[in-house]
Design an enzyme around this catalytic site. Structure first.
Site, PDB file in Angstrom:
ATOM      1  N   GLU A  56       0.932  21.021   3.312  1.00  0.00           N
ATOM      2  CA  GLU A  56      -0.091  21.385   4.304  1.00  0.00           C
ATOM      3  C   GLU A  56      -0.595  22.810   4.047  1.00  0.00           C
ATOM      4  O   GLU A  56      -1.806  23.078   4.076  1.00  0.00           O
ATOM      5  CB  GLU A  56       0.479  21.326   5.728  1.00  0.00           C
ATOM      6  CG  GLU A  56       1.047  19.982   6.156  1.00  0.00           C
ATOM      7  CD  GLU A  56       2.528  19.805   5.825  1.00  0.00           C
ATOM      8  OE1 GLU A  56       2.930  20.193   4.709  1.00  0.00           O
ATOM      9  OE2 GLU A  56       3.260  19.277   6.672  1.00  0.00           O
ATOM     10  N   ARG A 187      18.133  10.427 -14.737  1.00  0.00           N
ATOM     11  CA  ARG A 187      18.804  11.718 -14.496  1.00  0.00           C
ATOM     12  C   ARG A 187      17.814  12.751 -13.959  1.00  0.00           C
ATOM     13  O   ARG A 187      18.153  13.561 -13.094  1.00  0.00           O
ATOM     14  CB  ARG A 187      19.347  12.272 -15.815  1.00  0.00           C
ATOM     15  CG  ARG A 187      20.778  11.972 -16.076  1.00  0.00           C
ATOM     16  CD  ARG A 187      21.212  12.681 -17.353  1.00  0.00           C
ATOM     17  NE  ARG A 187      22.398  12.040 -17.895  1.00  0.00           N
ATOM     18  CZ  ARG A 187      22.816  12.197 -19.153  1.00  0.00           C
ATOM     19  NH1 ARG A 187      22.134  12.956 -19.992  1.00  0.00           N
ATOM     20  NH2 ARG A 187      23.913  11.595 -19.561  1.00  0.00           N
TER      21      ARG A 187
HETATM   22  C1  AOF Z   1       8.686  20.111   1.945  1.00  0.00           C
HETATM   23  N1  AOF Z   1       7.386  20.046   1.575  1.00  0.00           N
HETATM   24  O1  AOF Z   1       5.265  19.671   1.992  1.00  0.00           O
HETATM   25  C2  AOF Z   1       6.826  19.363   3.720  1.00  0.00           C
HETATM   26  C3  AOF Z   1       8.206  19.420   4.100  1.00  0.00           C
HETATM   27  O2  AOF Z   1      13.421  24.471   3.383  1.00  0.00           O
HETATM   28  P1  AOF Z   1      11.974  24.233   3.560  1.00  0.00           P
HETATM   29  O3  AOF Z   1      11.309  25.274   4.374  1.00  0.00           O
HETATM   30  O4  AOF Z   1      11.312  24.015   2.240  1.00  0.00           O
HETATM   31  O5  AOF Z   1      11.816  22.895   4.418  1.00  0.00           O
HETATM   32  C4  AOF Z   1      12.122  21.636   3.889  1.00  0.00           C
HETATM   33  C5  AOF Z   1      11.919  20.555   4.924  1.00  0.00           C
HETATM   34  O6  AOF Z   1      10.622  20.630   5.521  1.00  0.00           O
HETATM   35  C6  AOF Z   1      12.003  19.181   4.312  1.00  0.00           C
HETATM   36  O7  AOF Z   1      13.312  18.711   4.291  1.00  0.00           O
HETATM   37  C7  AOF Z   1      11.142  18.349   5.242  1.00  0.00           C
HETATM   38  O8  AOF Z   1      11.932  17.887   6.320  1.00  0.00           O
HETATM   39  C8  AOF Z   1      10.113  19.331   5.798  1.00  0.00           C
HETATM   40  N2  AOF Z   1       8.691  19.138   5.332  1.00  0.00           N
HETATM   41  N3  AOF Z   1       9.062  19.792   3.161  1.00  0.00           N
HETATM   42  O9  AOF Z   1       9.527  20.443   1.151  1.00  0.00           O
HETATM   43  C9  AOF Z   1       6.437  19.695   2.398  1.00  0.00           C
HETATM   44  N4  AOF Z   1       5.874  19.028   4.583  1.00  0.00           N
HETATM   45 ZN    ZN Z   2       6.277  22.216   6.352  1.00  0.00          ZN
END
Ligand code: AOF
Ligand code: ZN
Length: 360
Positions: A56, A187
């Site tokens: 986003e 892998r």
């Molecule tokens: C993502 N990419 O585009 C969206 C995610 O540790 P962070 O801040 O990278 O958060 C990871 C979490 O955020 C992920 O497990 C998911 O639940 C949410 N959304 N995550 O990596 C994205 N929109």
């Molecule tokens: Zn997010």
């Protein structure tokens, strides 16, 4: 109801998500398309791995001011937490987005809640639009995150008579080059590759991705499990990828430790004793089995005794697919839930069968 242009945007969001080569963890593959107030596509973005902007935010950066009054179409519910990056819900609100159309609800307990936050801010929400299609982008991640433990794929390469090595322990090149490339591609999707100390001692495998494109997330973590000493010269300890050595026989402990490290997809690569422990503990989700057109007659089996005594206790696969890869057959399936009466006394631990068969 999503509009026709929103449905087209959703398909495109899946495409841009899938186009980024990532392992199944720690983060999901996510895509986002932004439409302006008139419904014209003005930006797209995809997530490129943990620590980089979420889809986003990547798309909003491209859209700039034109996003005001527009619609964000996302494959996953926008997050509502500050993890490695800030909450997408707040970024969408700040950008003046008027409507959010998303597919899969976020199964991550900490990150979820974005839809409610957006609704509270007066944004129009359309949820679960082609949700299954987006979930399929992150099948292993979704299962792991909602269940709270990594998804485990057991990979085997055996002869027609189910042996994974000859009597003298040699096992190189049972399966053909096409199968080996296929294994490397598998892998590349996994966050960790797990073997027993017996396999390290018998085969000295490097356990890295070499014959397939490396994902942006890099080499999977190599994990060696068992109580036997491995030489410091073992290839699994070289500097081509990170390695974790776990001096334990408790596979539940191994899985919990990997879960704590945000490993979502584990590839179990052997050998028979470790595979038996995982099967006995009910920890295997998928099986990928390469059968080479070769008969050995002697040598260790793919899996050791894990406590079954009668046919009903066998582990069965469902959703089975069979494909020819070079001269080998590849059989892929999902482990079916087993009856509760399977031997629980062996749960989680195993013994090294040194002496009666080559320990691997
Ligand atoms: C993502 N990419 O585009 C969206 C995610 O540790 P962070 O801040 O990278 O958060 C990871 C979490 O955020 C992920 O497990 C998911 O639940 C949410 N959304 N995550 O990596 C994205 N929109
Ligand atoms: Zn997010």
């Amino acid at each position: 109801m999503p509009s026709a242009s929103e449905l087209v945007a959703m398909r495109r969001a899946r495409e841009v998500a899938a186009a980024v080569l990532l392992a199944d963890g720690p983060n999901p593959r996510v895509g986002c398309v932004i439409l302006d107030a008139a419904g014209t596509v003005i930006a797209e973005g995809a997530h490129r791995g943990a620590g980089t902007p979420h889809a986003e935010v990547a798309a909003l950066l491209v859209a700039g001011d034109a996003a005001r009054g527009g619609t964000a179409v996302v494959t996953l519910e926008p997050c509502n937490h500050t993890g490695r990056t800030g909450p997408c819900s707040e970024a969408l609100i700040r950008a003046g987005i008027a409507r959010v159309v998303f597919a899969q609800p976020d199964p991550h307990a900490v990150a979820s809640g974005g839809a409610q936050r957006l609704r509270d801010a007066g944004i129009d929400i359309e949820s679960e639009v082609e949700s299954d299609e987006s979930r399929a982008l992150n099948r292993e991640w979704s299962t792991a995150v909602s269940r709270g433990r990594p998804f485990v794929t057991w990979k085997v390469a055996s002869t027609l008579d189910g042996r994974v090595a000859a009597a003298d322990s040699t096992s190189r090149w049972i399966s053909g080059p096409d199968s080996r490339r296929d294994v490397h591609a598998l892998r590349a999707r996994c966050d960790a590759v797990v073997v027993g100390t017996g396999t390290v001692l018998a085969d000295d495998p490097q356990l890295t991705v070499r014959d397939a494109p490396l994902p942006l997330t890099g080499q999977p973590l190599r994990v060696v499990v068992g109580l036997r000493d491995i030489p410091t010269s073992a290839r699994v300890l070289d500097d081509s990828a990170p390695t974790m050595v776990m001096r334990t026989r408790d596979v539940d402990e191994v899985i919990a430790a990997l879960g704590d490290r945000e490993v979502r997809h584990v590839m179990l690569e052997g050998g028979p004793t470790l595979a038996a422990a995982f099967l006995g503990a009910g920890l295997i989700d998928d099986v990928v089995w390469y059968v080479a057109p070769m008969v050995l007659g002697a040598g260790p089996p793919a899996v050791a005794d894990f406590g079954t005594t009668t046919i009903a206790e066998g582990v069965r696969l469902g959703e089975v697919r069979v494909e020819q890869i070079g001269d080998d057959a590849r059989i892929v399936g999902q482990v079916q839930q087993r009856e509760a009466h399977v031997h629980r006394d062996r749960r989680g631990t195993w013994t090294d069968h040194r002496g009666d068969e080559p320990a691997r």
